[in-house]
Design a protein around this motif. Structure first.
Motif, PDB file in Angstrom:
ATOM      1  N   LYS A 232     -35.910  24.367 146.969  1.00  0.00           N
ATOM      2  CA  LYS A 232     -34.937  25.179 147.176  1.00  0.00           C
ATOM      3  C   LYS A 232     -34.341  25.809 145.964  1.00  0.00           C
ATOM      4  N   ILE A 233     -34.211  25.199 145.064  1.00  0.00           N
ATOM      5  CA  ILE A 233     -33.684  26.003 143.786  1.00  0.00           C
ATOM      6  C   ILE A 233     -34.862  26.886 143.272  1.00  0.00           C
ATOM      7  N   HIS A 234     -34.890  28.135 143.677  1.00  0.00           N
ATOM      8  CA  HIS A 234     -35.940  29.254 143.379  1.00  0.00           C
ATOM      9  C   HIS A 234     -35.756  29.680 142.042  1.00  0.00           C
ATOM     10  N   ASN A 235     -34.428  30.096 141.643  1.00  0.00           N
ATOM     11  CA  ASN A 235     -34.139  30.779 140.345  1.00  0.00           C
ATOM     12  C   ASN A 235     -33.142  30.149 139.521  1.00  0.00           C
ATOM     13  N   VAL A 236     -33.274  30.316 138.085  1.00  0.00           N
ATOM     14  CA  VAL A 236     -32.421  29.991 137.100  1.00  0.00           C
ATOM     15  C   VAL A 236     -32.004  31.129 136.251  1.00  0.00           C
ATOM     16  N   ILE A 237     -31.071  31.386 136.096  1.00  0.00           N
ATOM     17  CA  ILE A 237     -30.649  32.678 135.275  1.00  0.00           C
ATOM     18  C   ILE A 237     -29.751  31.993 134.225  1.00  0.00           C
ATOM     19  N   LEU A 238     -30.292  32.232 132.916  1.00  0.00           N
ATOM     20  CA  LEU A 238     -29.420  31.672 131.871  1.00  0.00           C
ATOM     21  C   LEU A 238     -28.872  32.962 131.020  1.00  0.00           C
ATOM     22  N   ALA A 239     -27.782  33.344 130.993  1.00  0.00           N
ATOM     23  CA  ALA A 239     -27.199  34.638 130.225  1.00  0.00           C
ATOM     24  C   ALA A 239     -26.541  34.162 128.888  1.00  0.00           C
ATOM     25  N   SER A 240     -26.951  34.623 127.821  1.00  0.00           N
ATOM     26  CA  SER A 240     -26.492  34.508 126.531  1.00  0.00           C
ATOM     27  C   SER A 240     -26.314  33.066 126.137  1.00  0.00           C
ATOM     28  N   PRO A 241     -27.516  32.122 126.530  1.00  0.00           N
ATOM     29  CA  PRO A 241     -27.356  30.657 126.419  1.00  0.00           C
ATOM     30  C   PRO A 241     -26.984  30.048 124.991  1.00  0.00           C
ATOM     31  N   ASP A 242     -25.755  29.434 124.948  1.00  0.00           N
ATOM     32  CA  ASP A 242     -25.326  28.752 123.898  1.00  0.00           C
ATOM     33  C   ASP A 242     -26.165  27.306 123.712  1.00  0.00           C
ATOM     34  N   LEU A 243     -27.464  27.388 123.513  1.00  0.00           N
ATOM     35  CA  LEU A 243     -28.442  26.296 123.732  1.00  0.00           C
ATOM     36  C   LEU A 243     -28.908  26.318 122.096  1.00  0.00           C
ATOM     37  N   ASP A 244     -28.853  24.859 121.475  1.00  0.00           N
ATOM     38  CA  ASP A 244     -29.699  24.659 120.480  1.00  0.00           C
ATOM     39  C   ASP A 244     -31.289  24.859 121.023  1.00  0.00           C
ATOM     40  N   VAL A 245     -32.055  25.294 120.283  1.00  0.00           N
ATOM     41  CA  VAL A 245     -33.356  25.807 120.549  1.00  0.00           C
ATOM     42  C   VAL A 245     -34.211  24.628 120.998  1.00  0.00           C
ATOM     43  N   ASP A 246     -34.151  23.573 120.271  1.00  0.00           N
ATOM     44  CA  ASP A 246     -34.749  22.231 120.060  1.00  0.00           C
ATOM     45  C   ASP A 246     -34.296  21.531 121.214  1.00  0.00           C
ATOM     46  N   VAL A 247     -33.064  21.594 121.630  1.00  0.00           N
ATOM     47  CA  VAL A 247     -32.567  20.762 122.859  1.00  0.00           C
ATOM     48  C   VAL A 247     -33.208  21.323 124.160  1.00  0.00           C
ATOM     49  N   PHE A 248     -32.941  22.877 124.292  1.00  0.00           N
ATOM     50  CA  PHE A 248     -33.513  23.576 125.263  1.00  0.00           C
ATOM     51  C   PHE A 248     -35.049  23.075 125.325  1.00  0.00           C
ATOM     52  N   ALA A 249     -35.866  23.240 124.473  1.00  0.00           N
ATOM     53  CA  ALA A 249     -37.337  22.656 124.689  1.00  0.00           C
ATOM     54  C   ALA A 249     -37.420  21.126 125.091  1.00  0.00           C
ATOM     55  N   ARG A 250     -36.564  20.303 124.911  1.00  0.00           N
ATOM     56  CA  ARG A 250     -36.718  19.063 125.331  1.00  0.00           C
ATOM     57  C   ARG A 250     -36.123  19.130 126.819  1.00  0.00           C
ATOM     58  N   GLN A 251     -34.844  19.847 127.121  1.00  0.00           N
ATOM     59  CA  GLN A 251     -34.609  19.822 128.532  1.00  0.00           C
ATOM     60  C   GLN A 251     -35.739  20.487 129.276  1.00  0.00           C
ATOM     61  N   TRP A 252     -36.067  21.481 128.870  1.00  0.00           N
ATOM     62  CA  TRP A 252     -37.263  21.772 129.748  1.00  0.00           C
ATOM     63  C   TRP A 252     -38.253  21.085 130.038  1.00  0.00           C
ATOM     64  N   THR A 253     -38.688  20.355 129.191  1.00  0.00           N
ATOM     65  CA  THR A 253     -40.044  19.439 129.404  1.00  0.00           C
ATOM     66  C   THR A 253     -39.543  18.417 130.159  1.00  0.00           C
ATOM     67  N   GLU A 254     -38.064  18.014 130.312  1.00  0.00           N
ATOM     68  CA  GLU A 254     -37.781  16.768 131.268  1.00  0.00           C
ATOM     69  C   GLU A 254     -37.270  17.283 132.679  1.00  0.00           C
ATOM     70  N   LEU A 255     -37.676  18.595 132.752  1.00  0.00           N
ATOM     71  CA  LEU A 255     -37.202  19.149 134.509  1.00  0.00           C
ATOM     72  C   LEU A 255     -38.631  18.839 135.044  1.00  0.00           C
ATOM     73  N   GLY A 256     -39.514  18.390 134.257  1.00  0.00           N
ATOM     74  CA  GLY A 256     -41.079  18.214 135.033  1.00  0.00           C
ATOM     75  C   GLY A 256     -41.726  19.338 135.257  1.00  0.00           C
ATOM     76  N   PRO A 257     -43.000  19.057 136.009  1.00  0.00           N
ATOM     77  CA  PRO A 257     -43.953  20.060 135.843  1.00  0.00           C
ATOM     78  C   PRO A 257     -43.730  20.938 136.930  1.00  0.00           C
ATOM     79  N   GLU A 258     -42.872  21.016 138.010  1.00  0.00           N
ATOM     80  CA  GLU A 258     -42.406  22.031 139.101  1.00  0.00           C
ATOM     81  C   GLU A 258     -41.443  22.503 138.712  1.00  0.00           C
TER      82      GLU A 258
END
Length: 405
Positions: A232-258
């Motif tokens: 049911k969580i169809h969309n995620v919008i990140l505006a001006s994300p204050d995210l370390d690029v390396d950390v975001f890459a790891r977070q993305w990976t750990e969200l799973g394949p879908e």
């Protein structure tokens, strides 16, 4: 480097204080009397969930301190007529004048069953928008900003604000960051309650600045606990994300394949993120990447992540950190297309063309706008190939160009 960082932080502090505090009285949340309401005003109603500690003052409702208990409040805001889209009309004195100011007309504490009743009664066709604010926000800052976004976007959604404990001081960056960590489980449980509700068809999560850290961490926790991000969580919008690029890459990976559909708003001239980078080990922030350059372009395209570059969009924000909310065209785009889960392309007009035309104000005469042409108002990348595997996306942002701002 230390001298440059110190100068940058000092400049940011001055800019934020001038932006945030000029002409704003405190205690604006005490409802105005019904007799003062303007018949020409619009009303925005929202459900506010917070991990803040109650202040005991009806004018502020909640402080910047932390509470282990989630609080729920039904808030209705009067939006004055004749206001320029993208702006928040703060009262210059109290009580607020609904003919000219944003004014609270209702603030009512809710129990969990009452919050469910609120959700079921909202005319939204089952669409829910959850907004998570950024650094240096009072409770009332987030309420008024979200009210402006909901009103100006025209989105037919049940608006839910999640506001976390920010002390609203530029000198409390670390406290605010730890408050996002403190609030991860509260936001995760709120999202889980929404997707478990039979009346909810889909959820869009929109987060700004430091709030993107909280949103990504809560989604990551939810994915780990449930085995995937709920459908049911169809969309995620990140505006001006204050995210370390390396950390975001790891977070993305750990969200799973879908994963949900991701849209990221970036701007290379974001001064707040420039300072955040300085005080965070000089690692690039996601909100400042140039998506037209490799390796970002190819990797993001593979992953199916849409990146919209707002660098050339002009707003009144001196820090260039709130363009997504202050640009009328972008707010309307969010409401009319992104929240509804629609693709921003059709058989005739590409995403780069359509968004470039919207921002340039040439909707009726759409011209060619190449996605890689940085002279256009918007640079865009939309994933058109297969979604990347988790291992692929892990390197999306780790090999960024050396000339990052």
């Amino acid at each position: 480097m230390m001298r440059r960082a110190s100068t940058g932080v000092h400049a940011l502090c001055i800019g934020l204080m001038l932006t945030a505090c000029a002409g704003r009285p405190e205690g604006v949340l005490k409802p105005v009397t019904s007799g003062s309401l303007s018949p020409a005003a619009s009303t925005v109603t929202m459900l506010v969930a917070t991990s803040r500690k109650p202040s005991g003052d009806p004018g502020t409702l909640f402080s910047g301190e932390r509470s282990p208990m989630l609080s729920l409040t039904d808030i209705a805001i009067s939006i004055p007529p004749g206001r320029a889209s993208g702006t928040v009309q703060w009262p210059r004195k109290l009580p607020a004048d609904p003919a000219k100011d944003f004014a609270v007309i209702r603030a009512r504490s809710l129990s969990i069953p009452e919050a469910r009743t609120w959700l079921h009664a909202y005319d939204n066709d089952g669409h829910v928008l959850v907004f998570v604010h950024g650094f240096n926000n009072r409770y009332e800052d987030s309420v008024f900003r979200f009210g402006q976004i909901v009103h100006d976007s025209g989105a037919k959604v049940a608006p839910i604000l999640f506001t976390w404990p920010s002390r609203a001081s530029v000198f409390d960056y670390n406290y605010d960051k730890e408050s996002t960590n403190f609030s991860r489980t509260a936001l995760e449980r709120s999202l889980k309650a929404l997707v478990d509700d039979a009346s909810v068809k889909d959820v869009t999560v929109m987060a700004h600045s430091m709030g993107t850290w909280l949103a990504m961490e809560s989604l990551r926790q939810l994915a780990i606990r449930e085995g995937r991000i709920p459908a049911k969580i169809h969309n995620v919008i990140l505006a001006s994300p204050d995210l370390d690029v390396d950390v975001f890459a790891r977070q993305w990976t750990e969200l799973g394949p879908e994963k949900p559909k991701f849209t990221i708003f970036v701007s290379q001239d974001d001064r707040a993120l420039a300072v955040s980078r300085m005080i965070s080990g000089d690692v690039a922030r996601v909100g400042q990447i140039d998506p037209s350059k490799e390796p970002y372009r190819g990797k993001l395209e593979q992953a199916g992540i849409t990146v919209i570059d707002l660098t050339k969009v002009k707003t009144e924000d001196n820090l260039h950190h709130g363009k997504f909310a202050e640009s009328p065209e972008i707010v309307q785009l969010i409401g009319s297309r992104l929240i509804g889960g629609q693709k921003l392309t059709d058989s005739n007009v590409s995403l780069g063309e359509s968004i470039g035309a919207v921002v340039a104000g040439t909707v009726n005469t759409v011209g060619k706008v190449a996605a890689t042409t940085v002279s256009t108002p918007i640079t865009m990348i939309e994933g058109r190939s297969r979604p990347a595997e988790s291992s692929e996306i892990g390197t999306i942002l780790k090999e960024g160009p050396e000339e990052q701002p």
